[in-house]
Write a protein that holds these residues in place. Sequence first.
Motif, PDB file in Angstrom:
ATOM      1  N   ARG A   1       0.855  -1.192   0.000  1.00 40.74           N
ATOM      2  CA  ARG A   1       0.000   0.000   0.000  1.00 40.74           C
ATOM      3  C   ARG A   1       0.883   1.230   0.000  1.00 40.74           C
ATOM      4  N   VAL A   2       0.537   2.226  -0.803  1.00 39.49           N
ATOM      5  CA  VAL A   2       1.328   3.440  -0.951  1.00 39.49           C
ATOM      6  C   VAL A   2       1.007   4.390   0.197  1.00 39.49           C
ATOM      7  N   THR A   3       2.051   4.862   0.881  1.00 36.99           N
ATOM      8  CA  THR A   3       1.873   5.831   1.960  1.00 36.99           C
ATOM      9  C   THR A   3       2.356   7.221   1.595  1.00 36.99           C
ATOM     10  N   ASP A   4       3.211   7.330   0.596  1.00 33.08           N
ATOM     11  CA  ASP A   4       3.682   8.643   0.159  1.00 33.08           C
ATOM     12  C   ASP A   4       4.356   8.500  -1.200  1.00 33.08           C
ATOM     13  N   ILE A   5       4.422   9.589  -1.946  1.00 38.94           N
ATOM     14  CA  ILE A   5       5.121   9.625  -3.236  1.00 38.94           C
ATOM     15  C   ILE A   5       5.648  11.024  -3.465  1.00 38.94           C
ATOM     16  N   SER A   6       6.867  11.127  -3.929  1.00 44.21           N
ATOM     17  CA  SER A   6       7.489  12.431  -4.161  1.00 44.21           C
ATOM     18  C   SER A   6       7.330  12.851  -5.607  1.00 44.21           C
ATOM     19  N   LEU A   7       7.264  14.141  -5.809  1.00 42.89           N
ATOM     20  CA  LEU A   7       7.265  14.677  -7.160  1.00 42.89           C
ATOM     21  C   LEU A   7       8.661  14.585  -7.763  1.00 42.89           C
ATOM     22  N   VAL A   8       8.736  14.424  -9.077  1.00 37.08           N
ATOM     23  CA  VAL A   8      10.028  14.448  -9.763  1.00 37.08           C
ATOM     24  C   VAL A   8      10.526  15.878  -9.777  1.00 37.08           C
ATOM     25  N   SER A   9      11.722  16.083  -9.252  1.00 38.90           N
ATOM     26  CA  SER A   9      12.248  17.443  -9.140  1.00 38.90           C
ATOM     27  C   SER A   9      13.171  17.828 -10.279  1.00 38.90           C
ATOM     28  N   SER A  10      13.755  16.858 -10.960  1.00 42.07           N
ATOM     29  CA  SER A  10      14.682  17.184 -12.053  1.00 42.07           C
ATOM     30  C   SER A  10      14.504  16.192 -13.189  1.00 42.07           C
ATOM     31  N   TRP A  11      14.698  16.697 -14.412  1.00 44.09           N
ATOM     32  CA  TRP A  11      14.548  15.885 -15.619  1.00 44.09           C
ATOM     33  C   TRP A  11      15.828  15.984 -16.434  1.00 44.09           C
ATOM     34  N   SER A  12      16.150  14.918 -17.157  1.00 42.93           N
ATOM     35  CA  SER A  12      17.354  14.935 -17.978  1.00 42.93           C
ATOM     36  C   SER A  12      17.162  14.008 -19.168  1.00 42.93           C
TER      37      SER A  12
END
Length: 492
Positions: free
Chosen positions: A131-142
């Motif tokens: 079960r998912v309790t948290d997820i972070s946004l992607v902060s950098s792309w390359s």
Amino acid sequence: MGLDISNAPGLIPHQKKQALDTNYLSFNGGTGDGDSDTFAQQYLPELYEAEVERFGNRTLQGFLRMVGAEMPMTSDQVIWSEQNRLHVSYDVCKIKSGTTIEVTVENNKQAAIRVGQTMVVSNGLNSVKVRVTDISLVSSWSGTPAVGVATVTVQAYKFADLITGTGLADEETGIKVFVYGSEFDKGTSGMDSGAVTSGVRAIQPDFTQFSNKPIILKDMYQVSGSDAAQIGWVEVATEDGTSGYLWYLKAESETRLRFEDYLEMSMVEAEKKGANTNLSVEGSEGLFAAIEDRGNIYNDFAGAAAPGAGALGDFDAILKQLDKQGAIEENMLFLSRATALDFDDMIAAQAGGGYASTANASYGLFNNEEDMALNFGFSGFRRGSYDFYKTDWKYLNDASTRGLTGDIDGVMIPAGTSTVYDQMLGQNIRRPFLHVRYRASEADDRRMKSWVTGSVGGAYTSSLDAMQVHFLSERCLCVQGANNFVLFKSTI
């Protein structure tokens, strides 16, 4: 000045009385200078006036008419949108720790995983439900396309964490995840608020857009006025019914037939402009290019096995891939001769090892009778939940086209129609998976144009002592749902 009789006809004198070939008509020679022409040339030979059609019907068109349609368009570009998958899954993931997973996402798209959702985490052999309790946004792309990594925090249901006793390992890559539902405590807020500290709260549907541009095809035939008035002794005939003793009729007719074949062959073979910046034209996406870019490719079907022995395993691998795509029930197989025979052997091998036995197989589309032993070919069959209709594709067998190269063995094309969103009409429309769009309006129809110029054959448009027949078309091919197509290729 004496009389010069060196070019006058007559006998050639010799010092002795001899019978020489220079004084008699002979049966050899035939130079046309009157000195030693063949005796029989003064008589009309026994002639077969009609041409012998030693290559049968030489035209190749008809494939697109069988599987698609032709429709006009008024723009120099056709754009359509195709649905993406409904469910959320990622196949490029990494276990970062016992409670975190790194999910790789592309094209500046945030991960569509939300807090409270339940997922399956698997390395292909071992699976863990979490079960998912948290997820972070992607902060950098390359990179290109832009790639980022989102960190998903989870809690395992059955195990203490992702690693202990699960068969999964810390820092293991190649992990796959998919969402199968969600679970919340009593009295908690909905998914769109509450415990979410980062990440997305609602999934917005997305689509994939494709486009193609028409190409302009041209050809021309020319005959001089003198040649147009020349009668021949061979009665010419072509596949479109043109006949007569005027050779230019054949030449013009074959030019037209060749151009009509080019209209279809271009839709099959066309390529878009790539790395060559010096190319002055843009190209177009043909059938083979679309399948290689967006479809499925199977190399060397039954290539390493005895006839019929390994083909079924190869074919079942294709069925498994179709299950992952649209799972369209009816499909059409257009095959080269060798691959068509591989399919015949594959089907026959299921009948107890021979064509005459029908006790161990049910072909579905056939009447199983003893007379089947006389029919060594199969035009259709059913395997799993799919029906397949098989035919030879002349284009792949002809020695002057793909039969010359031998690297393409056939294509599998879904039957029926697909529903797509048309950007020009602004609505969903149903179209054959494979169809041709040609430029046309009230002012000009460019599906297949032909016109005559010059001063011969009824045309009086210029002082040129010739007749020129011009051909032109502007068209492109739309391959929709290419993920359901299969291209059979040969590499050995």
